[in-house]
Design a protein around this motif. Structure first.
Motif, PDB file in Angstrom:
ATOM      1  N   LEU A   1     -11.324  19.050  -4.613  1.00  0.00           N
ATOM      2  CA  LEU A   1     -10.780  19.618  -5.844  1.00  0.00           C
ATOM      3  C   LEU A   1      -9.485  20.362  -5.530  1.00  0.00           C
ATOM      4  O   LEU A   1      -9.448  21.228  -4.655  1.00  0.00           O
ATOM      5  N   ILE A   2      -8.409  20.021  -6.257  1.00  0.00           N
ATOM      6  CA  ILE A   2      -7.094  20.600  -6.025  1.00  0.00           C
ATOM      7  C   ILE A   2      -6.657  21.376  -7.256  1.00  0.00           C
ATOM      8  O   ILE A   2      -6.751  20.885  -8.386  1.00  0.00           O
ATOM      9  N   GLY A   3      -6.163  22.609  -7.061  1.00  0.00           N
ATOM     10  CA  GLY A   3      -5.646  23.426  -8.152  1.00  0.00           C
ATOM     11  C   GLY A   3      -4.134  23.326  -8.235  1.00  0.00           C
ATOM     12  O   GLY A   3      -3.442  23.390  -7.214  1.00  0.00           O
ATOM     13  N   LEU A   4      -3.596  23.172  -9.450  1.00  0.00           N
ATOM     14  CA  LEU A   4      -2.165  22.979  -9.679  1.00  0.00           C
ATOM     15  C   LEU A   4      -1.678  24.020 -10.679  1.00  0.00           C
ATOM     16  O   LEU A   4      -2.041  23.975 -11.861  1.00  0.00           O
ATOM     17  N   GLN A   5      -0.856  24.946 -10.228  1.00  0.00           N
ATOM     18  CA  GLN A   5      -0.361  26.019 -11.095  1.00  0.00           C
ATOM     19  C   GLN A   5       1.009  25.652 -11.635  1.00  0.00           C
ATOM     20  O   GLN A   5       1.906  25.260 -10.880  1.00  0.00           O
ATOM     21  N   LEU A   6       1.196  25.793 -12.961  1.00  0.00           N
ATOM     22  CA  LEU A   6       2.457  25.477 -13.625  1.00  0.00           C
ATOM     23  C   LEU A   6       3.289  26.756 -13.696  1.00  0.00           C
ATOM     24  O   LEU A   6       3.095  27.595 -14.580  1.00  0.00           O
ATOM     25  N   ASP A   7       4.210  26.921 -12.756  1.00  0.00           N
ATOM     26  CA  ASP A   7       4.970  28.157 -12.648  1.00  0.00           C
ATOM     27  C   ASP A   7       5.998  28.275 -13.774  1.00  0.00           C
ATOM     28  O   ASP A   7       6.486  27.276 -14.314  1.00  0.00           O
ATOM     29  N   ALA A   8       6.351  29.525 -14.103  1.00  0.00           N
ATOM     30  CA  ALA A   8       7.268  29.781 -15.210  1.00  0.00           C
ATOM     31  C   ALA A   8       8.655  29.199 -14.972  1.00  0.00           C
ATOM     32  O   ALA A   8       9.369  28.861 -15.916  1.00  0.00           O
ATOM     33  N   ASP A   9       9.058  29.044 -13.705  1.00  0.00           N
ATOM     34  CA  ASP A   9      10.390  28.520 -13.395  1.00  0.00           C
ATOM     35  C   ASP A   9      10.431  26.996 -13.336  1.00  0.00           C
ATOM     36  O   ASP A   9      11.446  26.409 -12.957  1.00  0.00           O
ATOM     37  N   GLY A  10       9.322  26.344 -13.705  1.00  0.00           N
ATOM     38  CA  GLY A  10       9.284  24.881 -13.693  1.00  0.00           C
ATOM     39  C   GLY A  10       8.762  24.290 -12.399  1.00  0.00           C
ATOM     40  O   GLY A  10       8.496  23.085 -12.336  1.00  0.00           O
ATOM     41  N   GLN A  11       8.651  25.117 -11.365  1.00  0.00           N
ATOM     42  CA  GLN A  11       8.080  24.654 -10.110  1.00  0.00           C
ATOM     43  C   GLN A  11       6.554  24.539 -10.264  1.00  0.00           C
ATOM     44  O   GLN A  11       5.959  25.055 -11.211  1.00  0.00           O
ATOM     45  N   ILE A  12       5.941  23.841  -9.325  1.00  0.00           N
ATOM     46  CA  ILE A  12       4.482  23.684  -9.342  1.00  0.00           C
ATOM     47  C   ILE A  12       3.931  24.186  -8.012  1.00  0.00           C
ATOM     48  O   ILE A  12       4.417  23.791  -6.951  1.00  0.00           O
ATOM     49  N   THR A  13       2.961  25.073  -8.094  1.00  0.00           N
ATOM     50  CA  THR A  13       2.299  25.589  -6.896  1.00  0.00           C
ATOM     51  C   THR A  13       0.932  24.937  -6.782  1.00  0.00           C
ATOM     52  O   THR A  13       0.135  24.979  -7.723  1.00  0.00           O
ATOM     53  N   VAL A  14       0.684  24.337  -5.636  1.00  0.00           N
ATOM     54  CA  VAL A  14      -0.554  23.602  -5.409  1.00  0.00           C
ATOM     55  C   VAL A  14      -1.408  24.342  -4.382  1.00  0.00           C
ATOM     56  O   VAL A  14      -0.920  24.687  -3.301  1.00  0.00           O
ATOM     57  N   ASP A  15      -2.651  24.597  -4.752  1.00  0.00           N
ATOM     58  CA  ASP A  15      -3.610  25.130  -3.783  1.00  0.00           C
ATOM     59  C   ASP A  15      -4.150  23.949  -3.002  1.00  0.00           C
ATOM     60  O   ASP A  15      -4.980  23.181  -3.486  1.00  0.00           O
ATOM     61  N   MET A  16      -3.665  23.792  -1.767  1.00  0.00           N
ATOM     62  CA  MET A  16      -3.997  22.630  -0.955  1.00  0.00           C
ATOM     63  C   MET A  16      -5.308  22.800  -0.201  1.00  0.00           C
ATOM     64  O   MET A  16      -5.719  21.911   0.545  1.00  0.00           O
ATOM     65  N   GLY A  17      -5.955  23.955  -0.375  1.00  0.00           N
ATOM     66  CA  GLY A  17      -7.224  24.187   0.293  1.00  0.00           C
ATOM     67  C   GLY A  17      -7.050  24.611   1.737  1.00  0.00           C
ATOM     68  O   GLY A  17      -5.953  24.995   2.176  1.00  0.00           O
ATOM     69  N   GLU A  18      -8.121  24.554   2.487  1.00  0.00           N
ATOM     70  CA  GLU A  18      -8.119  25.001   3.873  1.00  0.00           C
ATOM     71  C   GLU A  18      -7.719  23.860   4.811  1.00  0.00           C
ATOM     72  O   GLU A  18      -8.148  22.715   4.614  1.00  0.00           O
TER      73      GLU A  18
END
Length: 298
Positions: free
Chosen positions: A121-138
């Motif tokens: 399971l991968i988390g994808l955050q939609l940042d306010a500046d248009g970038q995307i932050t991905v929680d790639m796990g351990e």
């Protein structure tokens, strides 16, 4: 029937995206994906990414009810792709798929998606500046998790000598859900990637083949990277590779846990959290064009 597609890139690592939510199996076969990725006779891409339904995660409340699958340009199927998953997040936005609401009290300051992948399971955050932050796990470091035969199965391969093309390279292996071999060198400009990359990829020490990153450390929070991707060859960027590089850099005491990785296609910001052990990757994803492919399926 014609198949609708969109093309996106993350730092030049480019993908064909297909909305596959109406059925559980990809609309294309692996052989067809090879044809679509051909840069002379097809659309041209490093891989084809399918957005599939996942009723199990939707019913359990884990994720948005979607699965990511990807076929590389050679038809192989990797577990995950860091640049590709950012492109998929942007694709989901463009499809107007509703994200999970922001929840600052739970460490989620921005709207986000959760996707099932071959790496979990991968988390994808939609940042306010248009970038995307991905929680790639351990990251995974044991030889059996890569996999590699460089050391015993329960050991970590850190700064191990490896003979490739008549030369000894000091390598560290890391899995970010897919396998990576990282070697730190003085000057990435001196690497003949097309010649040396395949020899790493198909080395007998890596029974499932390997992604290889050649790294020049400029300072503890800025490194330059060239990558040869398993199944795709030389690409302009590799998100999982950039994450693996920072993990390897910390393990070799040559870079900090927050580090910018400069790739031929641009920069990725990587943070390996000492608290959670998760690797966070921040970077862009851009739509290039959309179209219909008339002859993808017989």
């Amino acid at each position: 029937m014609p198949i609708a597609f969109s093309k996106y890139h993350g730092l030049g690592n480019n993908f064909i995206l297909i909305d596959n939510r109406h059925q559980a199996e990809p609309l294309l076969s692996q052989a067809e994906a090879i044809e679509w990725c051909d840069r002379n006779f097809g659309i041209g891409a490093d891989g084809v990414i399918f957005l599939l339904p996942d009723t199990n995660s939707q019913e359990s409340g884990q994720g948005n009810g979607h699965v990511m699958r990807i076929f590389n340009s050679d038809g192989s199927e990797p577990e995950m792709c860091g640049n590709g998953v950012r492109c998929l997040a942007k694709f989901m936005q463009d499809l107007e798929i509703k994200p999970i609401a922001a929840d600052p009290t739970n460490g989620q300051p921005n709207p986000h998606y959760k996707l099932q992948t071959g790496a979990g399971l991968i988390g994808l955050q939609l940042d306010a500046d248009g970038q995307i932050t991905v929680d790639m796990g351990e990251p995974h470091l044991l030889a059996k998790e890569i996999p590699t035969t460089l050391v015993d199965a329960e050991e970590k391969a850190i700064a191990i000598d490896l003979e490739v093309a008549g030369q000894t390279w000091q390598v560290t292996t890391v899995s970010m859900g897919n396998p990576h071999c990282i070697t730190f060198i003085d000057d990435v400009a001196k690497i003949d990637l097309a010649a040396i990359g395949p020899q790493f990829e198909h080395h007998s020490a890596f029974p499932q083949r390997i992604n290889t990153e050649f790294i020049q450390v400029r300072d503890r929070n800025y490194v330059k990277m060239l990558v040869w991707e398993r199944g795709a060859g030389a690409t302009l960027a590799c998100g999982t590779g950039a994450c693996a590089v920072v993990v390897a850099g910390v393990l070799n005491n040559v870079c900090d846990r927050q580090c910018t990785v400069n790739l031929p296609g641009g920069d990725l910001r990587i943070h390996w959290s000492e608290t959670t052990n998760h690797v966070m990757m921040t970077g862009p994803a851009v739509k290039v064009f959309t179209g219909l492919q008339a002859d993808g399926i017989n």
